[in-house]
Design a protein around this motif. Structure first.
Motif, mmCIF file in Angstrom:
data_model
loop_
_atom_site.group_PDB
_atom_site.id
_atom_site.type_symbol
_atom_site.label_atom_id
_atom_site.label_comp_id
_atom_site.label_asym_id
_atom_site.label_seq_id
_atom_site.Cartn_x
_atom_site.Cartn_y
_atom_site.Cartn_z
ATOM 1 N N HIS A 138 -4.003 6.810 -4.581
ATOM 2 C CA HIS A 138 -4.241 7.330 -3.342
ATOM 3 C C HIS A 138 -2.920 8.212 -3.087
ATOM 4 O O HIS A 138 -1.853 7.941 -2.856
ATOM 5 C CB HIS A 138 -4.345 6.355 -2.216
ATOM 6 C CG HIS A 138 -4.445 6.813 -0.991
ATOM 7 N ND1 HIS A 138 -3.488 6.641 0.240
ATOM 8 C CD2 HIS A 138 -5.318 7.457 -0.209
ATOM 9 C CE1 HIS A 138 -3.942 7.069 1.162
ATOM 10 N NE2 HIS A 138 -5.009 7.894 0.948
ATOM 11 N N ARG A 192 0.708 -1.202 0.047
ATOM 12 C CA ARG A 192 -0.176 -0.064 0.017
ATOM 13 C C ARG A 192 0.960 1.179 -0.054
ATOM 14 O O ARG A 192 1.667 1.210 0.810
ATOM 15 C CB ARG A 192 -0.845 -0.023 1.160
ATOM 16 C CG ARG A 192 -2.102 -0.987 1.130
ATOM 17 C CD ARG A 192 -3.019 -1.149 2.395
ATOM 18 N NE ARG A 192 -4.200 -1.830 1.970
ATOM 19 C CZ ARG A 192 -4.882 -2.024 2.772
ATOM 20 N NH1 ARG A 192 -4.779 -1.550 4.312
ATOM 21 N NH2 ARG A 192 -5.955 -2.983 2.791
ATOM 22 N N ASP A 243 -9.565 5.779 3.728
ATOM 23 C CA ASP A 243 -9.950 4.403 4.519
ATOM 24 C C ASP A 243 -9.924 3.708 3.346
ATOM 25 O O ASP A 243 -10.561 3.153 2.420
ATOM 26 C CB ASP A 243 -11.118 4.518 5.018
ATOM 27 C CG ASP A 243 -11.390 3.028 5.794
ATOM 28 O OD1 ASP A 243 -10.609 2.037 5.567
ATOM 29 O OD2 ASP A 243 -12.291 2.944 6.456
ATOM 30 N N PRO A 244 -8.832 2.461 3.217
ATOM 31 C CA PRO A 244 -8.834 1.434 2.240
ATOM 32 C C PRO A 244 -9.954 0.553 2.230
ATOM 33 O O PRO A 244 -10.433 0.281 1.132
ATOM 34 C CB PRO A 244 -7.511 0.702 2.890
ATOM 35 C CG PRO A 244 -6.884 1.326 3.480
ATOM 36 C CD PRO A 244 -7.829 2.258 4.290
ATOM 37 N N HIS A 295 -11.604 1.565 -3.532
ATOM 38 C CA HIS A 295 -11.256 0.693 -4.214
ATOM 39 C C HIS A 295 -9.366 0.272 -4.148
ATOM 40 O O HIS A 295 -8.756 1.204 -3.982
ATOM 41 C CB HIS A 295 -10.953 1.176 -5.832
ATOM 42 C CG HIS A 295 -11.049 -0.067 -6.833
ATOM 43 N ND1 HIS A 295 -10.336 -0.905 -6.891
ATOM 44 C CD2 HIS A 295 -11.774 -0.144 -7.981
ATOM 45 C CE1 HIS A 295 -10.321 -1.661 -7.999
ATOM 46 N NE2 HIS A 295 -11.310 -1.294 -8.449
ATOM 47 N N GLU A 296 -9.425 -1.106 -3.435
ATOM 48 C CA GLU A 296 -8.244 -1.372 -3.242
ATOM 49 C C GLU A 296 -6.927 -1.138 -4.037
ATOM 50 O O GLU A 296 -5.832 -0.665 -3.616
ATOM 51 C CB GLU A 296 -7.865 -2.686 -2.721
ATOM 52 C CG GLU A 296 -6.780 -3.380 -2.438
ATOM 53 C CD GLU A 296 -6.465 -2.843 -0.957
ATOM 54 O OE1 GLU A 296 -4.997 -3.127 -0.750
ATOM 55 O OE2 GLU A 296 -7.251 -2.467 -0.085
ATOM 56 N N ASP A 337 1.048 5.676 -0.093
ATOM 57 C CA ASP A 337 0.573 6.953 -0.102
ATOM 58 C C ASP A 337 1.516 7.707 -1.035
ATOM 59 O O ASP A 337 2.625 7.910 -0.677
ATOM 60 C CB ASP A 337 0.570 7.427 1.284
ATOM 61 C CG ASP A 337 0.033 8.757 1.491
ATOM 62 O OD1 ASP A 337 -0.024 9.734 0.493
ATOM 63 O OD2 ASP A 337 -0.902 9.011 2.706
ATOM 64 N N ALA A 381 0.424 2.995 5.678
ATOM 65 C CA ALA A 381 1.003 2.416 4.344
ATOM 66 C C ALA A 381 2.556 1.972 4.555
ATOM 67 O O ALA A 381 3.318 2.427 5.380
ATOM 68 C CB ALA A 381 1.168 3.743 3.504
ATOM 69 N N TYR A 431 -6.412 1.604 -5.690
ATOM 70 C CA TYR A 431 -6.098 3.077 -5.705
ATOM 71 C C TYR A 431 -4.883 3.123 -4.761
ATOM 72 O O TYR A 431 -4.320 4.027 -4.832
ATOM 73 C CB TYR A 431 -7.095 3.888 -4.833
ATOM 74 C CG TYR A 431 -8.450 4.172 -5.571
ATOM 75 C CD1 TYR A 431 -8.504 3.790 -7.131
ATOM 76 C CD2 TYR A 431 -9.329 4.854 -5.037
ATOM 77 C CE1 TYR A 431 -9.712 3.831 -7.697
ATOM 78 C CE2 TYR A 431 -10.492 4.912 -5.754
ATOM 79 C CZ TYR A 431 -10.868 4.548 -7.112
ATOM 80 O OH TYR A 431 -11.907 4.594 -7.621
ATOM 81 N N PHE A 432 -4.685 2.162 -3.944
ATOM 82 C CA PHE A 432 -3.721 1.951 -2.737
ATOM 83 C C PHE A 432 -2.464 1.003 -3.224
ATOM 84 O O PHE A 432 -1.379 1.162 -2.609
ATOM 85 C CB PHE A 432 -4.149 1.515 -1.641
ATOM 86 C CG PHE A 432 -5.199 2.211 -0.802
ATOM 87 C CD1 PHE A 432 -4.931 3.160 0.056
ATOM 88 C CD2 PHE A 432 -6.594 2.082 -1.680
ATOM 89 C CE1 PHE A 432 -5.835 4.100 0.703
ATOM 90 C CE2 PHE A 432 -7.495 3.080 -0.683
ATOM 91 C CZ PHE A 432 -7.366 3.624 0.102
ATOM 92 N N THR A 433 -2.692 0.362 -4.215
ATOM 93 C CA THR A 433 -1.653 -1.002 -4.528
ATOM 94 C C THR A 433 -1.409 -0.800 -5.936
ATOM 95 O O THR A 433 -0.378 -0.491 -6.346
ATOM 96 C CB THR A 433 -2.412 -2.169 -4.090
ATOM 97 O OG1 THR A 433 -3.446 -2.468 -4.546
ATOM 98 C CG2 THR A 433 -2.512 -2.119 -2.517
#
Length: 288
Positions: free
Chosen positions: A257, A2, A268-269, A273-274, A4, A58, A276-278
């Protein structure tokens, strides 16, 4: 992993350098003075490295120079940028660094040396340096080096213009910052991609929501809008409504993200949508 993609932290060396200045931008104790904003009371805890590490969820956090300070545009900006690079590169995990560069006289070879550092994620430029097709041409020496490096560009709001007094503290973030992002996106859409076909680029704050104007752009005779797999949109300060609206236009794969901490908090993950972080940041950054 994840990620940021967008935070700010001022290492002690940069704080000291800002306190030693007698022209804006400068700090007096923890009060920041900028030409286009009201004096801002900085929270020292927001720039305490160990506190920030303890607050992170993150796995990787990309920190950048605060472009609204105007350092990239300043006559003596190169010295402050050197301090930024040296001090930010010394930050511990999970922090990684967006490079910075002076924009009045772009120095491609100097940027190339910085980009060789493994902990450098890419280059951040202020939107005020990309606010017209001609401006994109002016910083071409930086963008060409960046494109060859295979690392991405982050476009961030630049300094707010000085205006008559009486404006609320939130005004720069909602008016000039958003307008700058809109202009830089339009300029990239008109001229940037043609000049730099392989460059990956991410626009902070959903590019000021500029892609939502694609219908008006077409109605007024502008160039057609097509989804570009190498253009990304970072989420800072936006939540459900804006992110959902933009994702419908640009596609969810283009959203990455970023929190803009300490000025806003991460998403908040669980609620978003996951990818966005990965997966999406991994494609932006070309992480292994």
């Amino acid at each position: 992993m994840r990620v940021d993609c967008h935070q700010h932290i001022w290492p002690p060396a940069l704080v000291t350098a800002l306190r030693e200045r007698d022209v804006m931008p400068y700090l007096r104790d923890w009060t920041l003075y900028l030409p286009g904003e009201n004096p801002y009371q900085v929270d020292p805890a927001a720039h305490d490295v160990e506190r920030r590490r303890a607050a992170e969820h993150a796995d990787r956090v990309l920190v950048s120079l605060s472009s609204p300070l105007g350092i990239e545009h300043a006559a003596d900006g190169a010295d402050l940028i050197d301090i930024w690079h040296a001090s930010a590169l010394a930050l511990p995990d999970p922090f990684r660094v967006w490079a910075a560069a002076p924009v009045a006289a772009p120095d491609g070879p100097a940027l190339a040396r910085v980009l060789r550092e493994d902990r450098i994620a890419g280059l951040q430029l202020p939107a005020t340096a990309l606010d017209s097709p001609d401006a994109i041409g002016h910083v071409a020496p930086l963008l060409e080096v960046l494109e060859r490096s295979g690392k991405p560009l982050l476009v961030h709001p630049g300094p707010a213009p000085a205006e008559p007094g009486g404006l609320p503290d939130w005004w720069p973030a909602l008016v000039p910052y958003v307008a700058q992002m809109h202009r830089s996106w339009m300029s990239w859409h008109v001229a940037g991609r043609r000049r730099h076909p392989g460059l990956r680029i991410a626009f902070v704050a959903l590019a000021g929501l500029a892609p939502l104007h694609h219908e008006r752009l077409a109605a007024r005779g502008g160039p057609a809008f097509d989804r570009d797999p190498n253009v990304f949109y970072e989420t800072s300060s936006y939540r459900t409504d804006a992110i959902a609206a933009l994702a419908r236009v640009v596609g969810p794969a283009a959203v990455v993200h970023g929190s803009d901490r300490p000025y806003a908090e991460p998403l908040d993950p669980v609620a978003f949508h996951e990818a966005y972080f990965t997966a999406n940041p991994a494609r932006l950054l070309r992480q292994p």
